[in-house]
Design an enzyme around this catalytic site. Structure first.
Site, PDB file in Angstrom:
ATOM      1  CG  HIS A  98      -4.301   2.185  -5.871  1.00 33.10           C
ATOM      2  ND1 HIS A  98      -4.920   1.078  -6.420  1.00 33.10           N
ATOM      3  CD2 HIS A  98      -3.965   1.823  -4.602  1.00 33.10           C
ATOM      4  CE1 HIS A  98      -4.958   0.099  -5.520  1.00 33.10           C
ATOM      5  NE2 HIS A  98      -4.374   0.517  -4.423  1.00 33.10           N
ATOM      6  NE  ARG A 129      -7.868 -14.760 -14.475  1.00 37.21           N
ATOM      7  CZ  ARG A 129      -9.017 -14.579 -13.818  1.00 37.21           C
ATOM      8  NH1 ARG A 129      -9.866 -13.678 -14.271  1.00 37.21           N
ATOM      9  NH2 ARG A 129      -9.318 -15.271 -12.728  1.00 37.21           N
ATOM     10  NE  ARG A 130      -4.699  -5.895 -10.980  1.00 33.26           N
ATOM     11  CZ  ARG A 130      -5.318  -5.491  -9.879  1.00 33.26           C
ATOM     12  NH1 ARG A 130      -5.412  -6.305  -8.847  1.00 33.26           N
ATOM     13  NH2 ARG A 130      -5.807  -4.277  -9.823  1.00 33.26           N
ATOM     14  CB  VAL A 183     -15.316  -5.199  -3.077  1.00 36.38           C
ATOM     15  CG1 VAL A 183     -13.939  -5.845  -2.984  1.00 36.38           C
ATOM     16  CG2 VAL A 183     -16.291  -5.902  -2.146  1.00 36.38           C
ATOM     17  CE  LYS A 242      -3.923  -0.245  -0.002  1.00 36.74           C
ATOM     18  NZ  LYS A 242      -4.883  -0.382  -1.132  1.00 36.74           N
ATOM     19  CD  GLN A 277      -6.016   5.106  -9.944  1.00 36.70           C
ATOM     20  OE1 GLN A 277      -5.314   5.788 -10.692  1.00 36.70           O
ATOM     21  NE2 GLN A 277      -5.975   3.786  -9.917  1.00 36.70           N
TER      22      GLN A 277
END
Length: 351
Positions: free
Chosen positions: A97, A131-132, A262, A79, A102
């Site tokens: 992010h 795709r992750r 979420v 994070k 953002q």
């Protein structure tokens, strides 16, 4: 590997962040492949530092990457970074992010540009189909749906604390084995996050209504309002029609009482729930959006998988570590991350 790969896993500064990008087991696998791996001590990390030492890792004090880590190392985290140092000279692997407009993205990118470092955003770690490769989605969905059910039952307490899957399952099951007749809608039920949400709801005795990711067309918001619980688990790179509007919240026929977002795309043009302007957190996990015609509560926590830190970290680490071995080589996966970073810099006028 042509050169020795050097990794430094940093302490997470957010008090509620208990996850690790690498488990001790997978850290040992990297060391076994010749990687030099330093792990910072962290009082809240779910895995004790001693387990990393036993795996062959070196150790460092919390936050020492900023002052003691050689620039040749990749700094691995999850994070947000602390505000200092203002200039970032290392190559960081994290969820920044910062590539899709953002809030706070320009400031973060300028820190990298000013310091000569680079951001390899783990959000952009995708395969050829987009795709992750490594994701926390299943556990985010599971935790989010669990909190929504507990709130609907009046059983959610704050502040939140780290838990395990077994403990949450017990809270979901008795004494509500029949599900209390509650209804739940999961939007984005075909993805990892949606699948995890459906798991939790079924554990609670609720068979969810499952919507796959909608396109840009109109959404049947009357159907959304007809459920007790809404879990938004859709991830989208483009704007979509809103699932709820402010007017919907005042609908006299609204049954909906708990919304768990979420995705937490608040502040971006991809926000499918433009009825709130800030996330909630572990201390105050719920925000009341309306008191009438019946209470409507929001849960929007941007590190939900940390509630299940051990399970989530082990699953993420297992998917990530093989790709870390190719950080210094020609790798389509990491090359995409680097291109995304350069494009994001250009978008905010940096080079």
């Amino acid at each position: 590997m042509p050169e020795t790969l050097q990794l430094w896993m940093r302490h997470e500064t957010r008090p509620s962040e208990h996850r690790a990008a690498l488990s001790p087991r997978d850290a040992g696998r990297l060391v076994g492949h010749g990687v030099r791996l330093t792990v910072e001590d962290s009082p809240q990390r779910v895995f004790p530092l001693a387990e990393y030492v036993a795996a062959g890792c070196s150790t460092a004090p919390p936050g020492s990457w900023a002052t003691d880590c050689p620039v040749e190392y990749y700094v691995l985290g999850l994070k947000e970074l602390p505000p200092a140092p203002a200039r970032l000279r290392h190559r960081h692997l994290m969820f920044g992010h910062a590539y899709r407009g953002q809030p706070g993205a320009p400031a973060l990118l300028r820190r990298f540009a000013d310091g000569g470092g680079a951001l390899l955003d783990l959000e952009s770690l995708v395969d050829d189909d987009g795709r992750r490769i490594a994701a926390f989605g299943r556990w985010a969905g599971y935790a989010g749906a669990t909190l929504a059910v507990l709130r609907h039952r009046g059983a959610l307490t704050a502040p939140l604390t780290r838990s395990t899957r077994a403990e949450l399952d017990l809270r979901l099951r008795p004494p509500h084995r029949a599900g209390d007749g509650a209804s739940a809608l999961v939007i984005g039920a075909d993805g990892r996050c949606g699948a995890g949400a459906c798991e939790a709801l079924r554990t609670a005795g609720i068979e969810p209504t499952r919507w796959t990711g909608p396109g840009t067309g109109a959404v049947d918001r009357s159907a959304v309002l007809a459920h007790d619980i809404l879990v938004n688990a859709i991830g989208t790179a483009v704007p979509v029609a809103p699932f709820l509007t402010e007017d919907d919240l005042d609908d006299p026929g609204r049954r909906l009482s708990v919304v768990c977002d979420v995705t937490c795309d608040v502040g971006t043009d991809r926000n499918a729930l433009p009825v709130y302007d800030r996330v909630t957190d572990w201390n105050r996990p719920v925000r009341r959006l309306r008191a009438r015609p019946r209470p409507l509560d929001l849960i929007a926590i941007d590190n939900l998988p940390s509630l299940l830190a051990a399970e989530a970290s082990r699953a993420y680490s297992a998917a990530l570590w093989p790709h870390l071995l190719r950080l210094g080589e020609g790798s389509a996966v990491w090359d995409r991350c680097r291109r995304e970073y350069r494009s994001a810099l250009a978008a905010v006028g940096q080079r």
